[in-house]
Write a protein that holds these residues in place. Structure first.
Motif, PDB file in Angstrom:
ATOM      1  N   LEU A 251      -2.236  22.083  -1.979  1.00 38.32           N
ATOM      2  CA  LEU A 251      -2.586  22.005  -0.565  1.00 38.32           C
ATOM      3  C   LEU A 251      -2.835  23.397   0.012  1.00 38.32           C
ATOM      4  CD1 LEU A 251      -2.899  20.420   2.066  1.00 38.32           C
ATOM      5  CD2 LEU A 251      -0.408  20.550   2.350  1.00 38.32           C
ATOM      6  N   ALA A 252      -1.984  24.347  -0.344  1.00 35.52           N
ATOM      7  CA  ALA A 252      -2.152  25.710   0.169  1.00 35.52           C
ATOM      8  C   ALA A 252      -3.462  26.326  -0.321  1.00 35.52           C
ATOM      9  CB  ALA A 252      -0.971  26.573  -0.265  1.00 35.52           C
ATOM     10  N   ALA A 253      -3.795  26.084  -1.584  1.00 35.23           N
ATOM     11  CA  ALA A 253      -5.030  26.641  -2.139  1.00 35.23           C
ATOM     12  C   ALA A 253      -6.254  26.013  -1.486  1.00 35.23           C
ATOM     13  CB  ALA A 253      -5.065  26.425  -3.650  1.00 35.23           C
ATOM     14  N   CYS A 254      -6.234  24.711  -1.284  1.00 32.97           N
ATOM     15  CA  CYS A 254      -7.369  24.034  -0.650  1.00 32.97           C
ATOM     16  C   CYS A 254      -7.549  24.510   0.788  1.00 32.97           C
ATOM     17  CB  CYS A 254      -7.164  22.520  -0.689  1.00 32.97           C
ATOM     18  SG  CYS A 254      -7.312  21.790  -2.336  1.00 32.97           S
ATOM     19  N   THR A 255      -6.448  24.727   1.474  1.00 30.68           N
ATOM     20  CA  THR A 255      -6.514  25.218   2.847  1.00 30.68           C
ATOM     21  C   THR A 255      -7.121  26.617   2.886  1.00 30.68           C
ATOM     22  OG1 THR A 255      -4.547  23.916   3.416  1.00 30.68           O
ATOM     23  CG2 THR A 255      -5.169  25.688   4.922  1.00 30.68           C
ATOM     24  N   ALA A 256      -6.688  27.454   1.966  1.00 33.09           N
ATOM     25  CA  ALA A 256      -7.162  28.840   1.941  1.00 33.09           C
ATOM     26  C   ALA A 256      -8.643  28.939   1.604  1.00 33.09           C
ATOM     27  CB  ALA A 256      -6.342  29.649   0.943  1.00 33.09           C
ATOM     28  N   ARG A 257      -9.131  27.980   0.809  1.00 32.98           N
ATOM     29  CA  ARG A 257     -10.513  28.075   0.330  1.00 32.98           C
ATOM     30  C   ARG A 257     -11.423  27.023   0.965  1.00 32.98           C
ATOM     31  NH1 ARG A 257     -11.005  31.776  -4.237  1.00 32.98           N
ATOM     32  NH2 ARG A 257     -13.186  31.384  -3.728  1.00 32.98           N
ATOM     33  N   ALA A 258     -11.025  26.465   2.097  1.00 33.37           N
ATOM     34  CA  ALA A 258     -11.812  25.398   2.723  1.00 33.37           C
ATOM     35  C   ALA A 258     -13.246  25.817   2.998  1.00 33.37           C
ATOM     36  CB  ALA A 258     -11.133  24.929   4.010  1.00 33.37           C
ATOM     37  N   ASN A 259     -13.461  27.085   3.329  1.00 37.11           N
ATOM     38  CA  ASN A 259     -14.825  27.548   3.622  1.00 37.11           C
ATOM     39  C   ASN A 259     -15.739  27.459   2.414  1.00 37.11           C
ATOM     40  OD1 ASN A 259     -14.427  28.084   6.322  1.00 37.11           O
ATOM     41  ND2 ASN A 259     -13.896  30.232   6.013  1.00 37.11           N
ATOM     42  N   ASP A 260     -15.168  27.359   1.209  1.00 37.71           N
ATOM     43  CA  ASP A 260     -15.986  27.212   0.001  1.00 37.71           C
ATOM     44  C   ASP A 260     -16.824  25.943   0.040  1.00 37.71           C
ATOM     45  OD1 ASP A 260     -14.766  29.498  -0.824  1.00 37.71           O
ATOM     46  OD2 ASP A 260     -13.668  28.623  -2.500  1.00 37.71           O
ATOM     47  N   LEU A 261     -16.404  24.966   0.846  1.00 35.10           N
ATOM     48  CA  LEU A 261     -17.149  23.706   0.916  1.00 35.10           C
ATOM     49  C   LEU A 261     -18.570  23.914   1.429  1.00 35.10           C
ATOM     50  CD1 LEU A 261     -14.433  21.259   2.311  1.00 35.10           C
ATOM     51  CD2 LEU A 261     -15.240  21.483  -0.041  1.00 35.10           C
ATOM     52  N   MET A 262     -18.804  24.994   2.162  1.00 32.06           N
ATOM     53  CA  MET A 262     -20.141  25.251   2.687  1.00 32.06           C
ATOM     54  C   MET A 262     -21.153  25.498   1.580  1.00 32.06           C
ATOM     55  SD  MET A 262     -19.571  27.462   6.198  1.00 32.06           S
ATOM     56  CE  MET A 262     -18.570  28.753   5.459  1.00 32.06           C
ATOM     57  N   ALA A 263     -20.676  25.845   0.385  1.00 34.01           N
ATOM     58  CA  ALA A 263     -21.578  26.103  -0.738  1.00 34.01           C
ATOM     59  C   ALA A 263     -21.992  24.824  -1.462  1.00 34.01           C
ATOM     60  CB  ALA A 263     -20.925  27.067  -1.728  1.00 34.01           C
ATOM     61  N   LEU A 264     -21.354  23.705  -1.126  1.00 32.96           N
ATOM     62  CA  LEU A 264     -21.657  22.442  -1.808  1.00 32.96           C
ATOM     63  C   LEU A 264     -22.882  21.779  -1.197  1.00 32.96           C
ATOM     64  CD1 LEU A 264     -18.105  20.815  -2.134  1.00 32.96           C
ATOM     65  CD2 LEU A 264     -19.411  21.961  -3.934  1.00 32.96           C
ATOM     66  N   SER A 265     -23.581  21.010  -2.007  1.00 32.99           N
ATOM     67  CA  SER A 265     -24.674  20.205  -1.474  1.00 32.99           C
ATOM     68  C   SER A 265     -24.086  19.131  -0.568  1.00 32.99           C
ATOM     69  CB  SER A 265     -25.466  19.548  -2.607  1.00 32.99           C
ATOM     70  OG  SER A 265     -24.751  18.455  -3.167  1.00 32.99           O
ATOM     71  N   ARG A 266     -24.834  18.795   0.465  1.00 34.17           N
ATOM     72  CA  ARG A 266     -24.335  17.779   1.401  1.00 34.17           C
ATOM     73  C   ARG A 266     -24.262  16.406   0.740  1.00 34.17           C
ATOM     74  NH1 ARG A 266     -22.973  21.978   2.710  1.00 34.17           N
ATOM     75  NH2 ARG A 266     -23.148  22.961   4.739  1.00 34.17           N
ATOM     76  N   GLU A 267     -25.086  16.161  -0.274  1.00 29.37           N
ATOM     77  CA  GLU A 267     -25.000  14.888  -0.994  1.00 29.37           C
ATOM     78  C   GLU A 267     -23.658  14.749  -1.703  1.00 29.37           C
ATOM     79  OE1 GLU A 267     -29.468  15.992  -1.181  1.00 29.37           O
ATOM     80  OE2 GLU A 267     -27.529  17.031  -1.199  1.00 29.37           O
ATOM     81  N   ARG A 268     -23.175  15.859  -2.302  1.00 30.49           N
ATOM     82  CA  ARG A 268     -21.880  15.809  -2.982  1.00 30.49           C
ATOM     83  C   ARG A 268     -20.752  15.583  -1.982  1.00 30.49           C
ATOM     84  NH1 ARG A 268     -21.819  14.730  -8.132  1.00 30.49           N
ATOM     85  NH2 ARG A 268     -19.623  15.314  -7.965  1.00 30.49           N
ATOM     86  N   ILE A 269     -20.848  16.226  -0.822  1.00 33.44           N
ATOM     87  CA  ILE A 269     -19.835  16.021   0.211  1.00 33.44           C
ATOM     88  C   ILE A 269     -19.844  14.571   0.668  1.00 33.44           C
ATOM     89  CG2 ILE A 269     -19.194  16.619   2.578  1.00 33.44           C
ATOM     90  CD1 ILE A 269     -20.233  19.452   1.988  1.00 33.44           C
ATOM     91  N   ALA A 270     -21.041  14.015   0.858  1.00 33.82           N
ATOM     92  CA  ALA A 270     -21.150  12.623   1.288  1.00 33.82           C
ATOM     93  C   ALA A 270     -20.545  11.678   0.254  1.00 33.82           C
ATOM     94  CB  ALA A 270     -22.611  12.260   1.534  1.00 33.82           C
ATOM     95  N   LEU A 271     -20.770  11.952  -1.023  1.00 34.17           N
ATOM     96  CA  LEU A 271     -20.215  11.097  -2.067  1.00 34.17           C
ATOM     97  C   LEU A 271     -18.693  11.133  -2.044  1.00 34.17           C
ATOM     98  CD1 LEU A 271     -20.407   9.309  -4.561  1.00 34.17           C
ATOM     99  CD2 LEU A 271     -20.677  11.387  -5.949  1.00 34.17           C
ATOM    100  N   GLU A 272     -18.115  12.330  -1.941  1.00 29.90           N
ATOM    101  CA  GLU A 272     -16.660  12.428  -1.899  1.00 29.90           C
ATOM    102  C   GLU A 272     -16.095  11.763  -0.646  1.00 29.90           C
ATOM    103  OE1 GLU A 272     -14.229  13.413  -3.947  1.00 29.90           O
ATOM    104  OE2 GLU A 272     -15.752  13.619  -5.500  1.00 29.90           O
ATOM    105  N   LEU A 273     -16.805  11.908   0.466  1.00 23.55           N
ATOM    106  CA  LEU A 273     -16.361  11.269   1.708  1.00 23.55           C
ATOM    107  C   LEU A 273     -16.389   9.754   1.558  1.00 23.55           C
ATOM    108  CD1 LEU A 273     -15.472  12.206   4.540  1.00 23.55           C
ATOM    109  CD2 LEU A 273     -17.844  11.910   5.271  1.00 23.55           C
ATOM    110  N   ARG A 274     -17.445   9.254   0.920  1.00 23.80           N
ATOM    111  CA  ARG A 274     -17.535   7.808   0.694  1.00 23.80           C
ATOM    112  C   ARG A 274     -16.376   7.314  -0.174  1.00 23.80           C
ATOM    113  NH1 ARG A 274     -19.488   4.736  -3.420  1.00 23.80           N
ATOM    114  NH2 ARG A 274     -20.475   6.476  -4.516  1.00 23.80           N
ATOM    115  N   LEU A 275     -16.075   8.048  -1.235  1.00 24.95           N
ATOM    116  CA  LEU A 275     -14.996   7.629  -2.132  1.00 24.95           C
ATOM    117  C   LEU A 275     -13.634   7.716  -1.452  1.00 24.95           C
ATOM    118  CD1 LEU A 275     -16.253   9.359  -5.408  1.00 24.95           C
ATOM    119  CD2 LEU A 275     -16.314   6.916  -4.872  1.00 24.95           C
ATOM    120  N   LEU A 276     -13.443   8.751  -0.637  1.00 26.86           N
ATOM    121  CA  LEU A 276     -12.163   8.897   0.071  1.00 26.86           C
ATOM    122  C   LEU A 276     -11.980   7.801   1.110  1.00 26.86           C
ATOM    123  CD1 LEU A 276      -9.598  10.448   0.964  1.00 26.86           C
ATOM    124  CD2 LEU A 276     -11.078  11.843   2.423  1.00 26.86           C
TER     125      LEU A 276
END
Length: 355
Positions: free
Chosen positions: A186-211
């Motif tokens: 949890l601490a690592a994910c919090t610290a590196r949350a800005n890394d998500l900006m480097a992901l394609s929006r399609e990948r984010i959408a897929l993970e959001l759908r699965l979650l």
């Protein structure tokens, strides 16, 4: 520990696949979600096989066994095997040479532990011999599975730097399996949350759908909002809407409906069609998904009237009205609309001309 025999092994294509890849001799093992879920008594995980055989050899052997071999990712050692009733991904054992956030330069190996070391979580790095089922665990995955703990292999910060998608996967797997969220992860994910900006929006959408498609992800979504995980890519998701998400999940259960991730996403958004349309475009959703999201954020309208809101259902479609009613927590009003189809006038213009 032994893995219960998967059903697909009994199929002729499954038998041919294992024979072609020398599974009984130890050259190929089942790995990942299929092992994890099988040990938990869950069904439906994809079939992933890890093998010491090189990709060209895998292709040759599958063809000789009468199975279709699709070179889905030869550069990374992956071949998809297709037979009657079975689709399996076969990947040669690998080790990372260099990683680039989502992409890695790999080298093939014959060392099972090296292959396990490059995987994300301990519970996803379990290997099972086939057909015997003996499980091999290099990183404490069995103990973590028993404790319902999702834990990174190695240094969480480093693993996230190698693949930014692991942030979202950590929360999704925690929502599905964890009794308590791992503090280091949890601490690592919090610290590196800005890394998500480097992901394609399609990948984010897929993970959001699965979650959001999990039975009840509300607690994990609340944690993600508290830790600012969504802020770099979806700042519109608001903690103030968390009670609406909880209400929506409860209403779905009361109405006897399966989770709908678009409906749940809409419950986390303000009642603003422009915001919903912008998010749909940003995540590159399909047109039906965008339309459903935009329709769902609109007020239910007919909530206060007695009886089902047939007028709204006729105008906007039953699905849109059901979504709005469930977001409003009105399962009883939504239930009569389930399965309802907009009626068609039995007479057409051709009928009138004929008269």
């Amino acid at each position: 520990m032994k893995l219960p025999t998967p059903d697909w092994i009994t199929l002729p294509a499954g038998q041919a696949l294992l024979a072609a890849l020398d599974a009984a001799a130890g050259a190929t093992r089942l790995v990942g979600g299929a092992v994890r879920d099988g040990l938990l008594g869950l069904a439906g995980a994809d079939i992933d096989l890890a093998t010491r055989l090189a990709p060209p050899e895998v292709m040759r052997r599958l063809a000789e066994a009468g199975l279709k071999a699709v070179p889905t990712g030869l550069a990374h050692g992956t071949v998809t095997a297709v037979g009657e009733g079975i689709v399996a991904e076969v990947t040669t054992l690998r080790r990372d040479v260099q990683s680039f956030g989502r992409h890695a330069q790999v080298a093939f190996t014959d060392d099972w532990q090296e292959d396990a070391a490059r995987r994300d979580f301990t519970i996803n790095a379990l290997y099972a011999e086939l057909p015997g089922g003996q499980v091999h665990d290099f990183w404490g995955g069995l103990d973590d599975l028993a404790a319902r703990r999702v834990r990174f292999i190695g240094d969480p910060l480093q693993r996230i730097a190698e693949d930014h998608l692991r942030i979202l996967r950590f929360f999704r797997f925690s929502a599905r399996f964890a009794a308590q969220v791992d503090g280091d992860g949890l601490a690592a994910c919090t610290a590196r949350a800005n890394d998500l900006m480097a992901l394609s929006r399609e990948r984010i959408a897929l993970e959001l759908r699965l979650l959001l498609g999990l039975p009840d992800p509300a607690a994990i979504v609340a944690l993600m909002l508290e830790r600012g995980i969504f802020r770099p890519v979806l700042p519109e998701l608001a903690a103030v809407r968390l009670p609406v998400l909880a209400r929506t999940i409860a209403a779905e259960a009361e109405a006897g409906l399966a989770p709908a991730w678009e409906r749940r996403l809409a419950s986390l958004l303000p009642a603003n069609i422009r915001v919903a349309a912008d998010i749909g475009a940003r995540l590159k959703l399909s047109n039906p998904q965008r339309n459903r999201l935009v329709a769902a954020v609109q007020p239910a309208g007919a909530n206060s009237h007695s009886g089902p809101p047939w007028d709204a259902a006729y105008r906007d479609g039953a699905q849109a009205v059901i979504d709005r009613l469930l977001i409003a927590g009105e399962a009883a009003a939504a239930r009569p609309l389930i399965g309802w189809q907009r009626p068609k006038l039995p007479a057409s213009g051709k009928d009138i001309i004929a008269r």
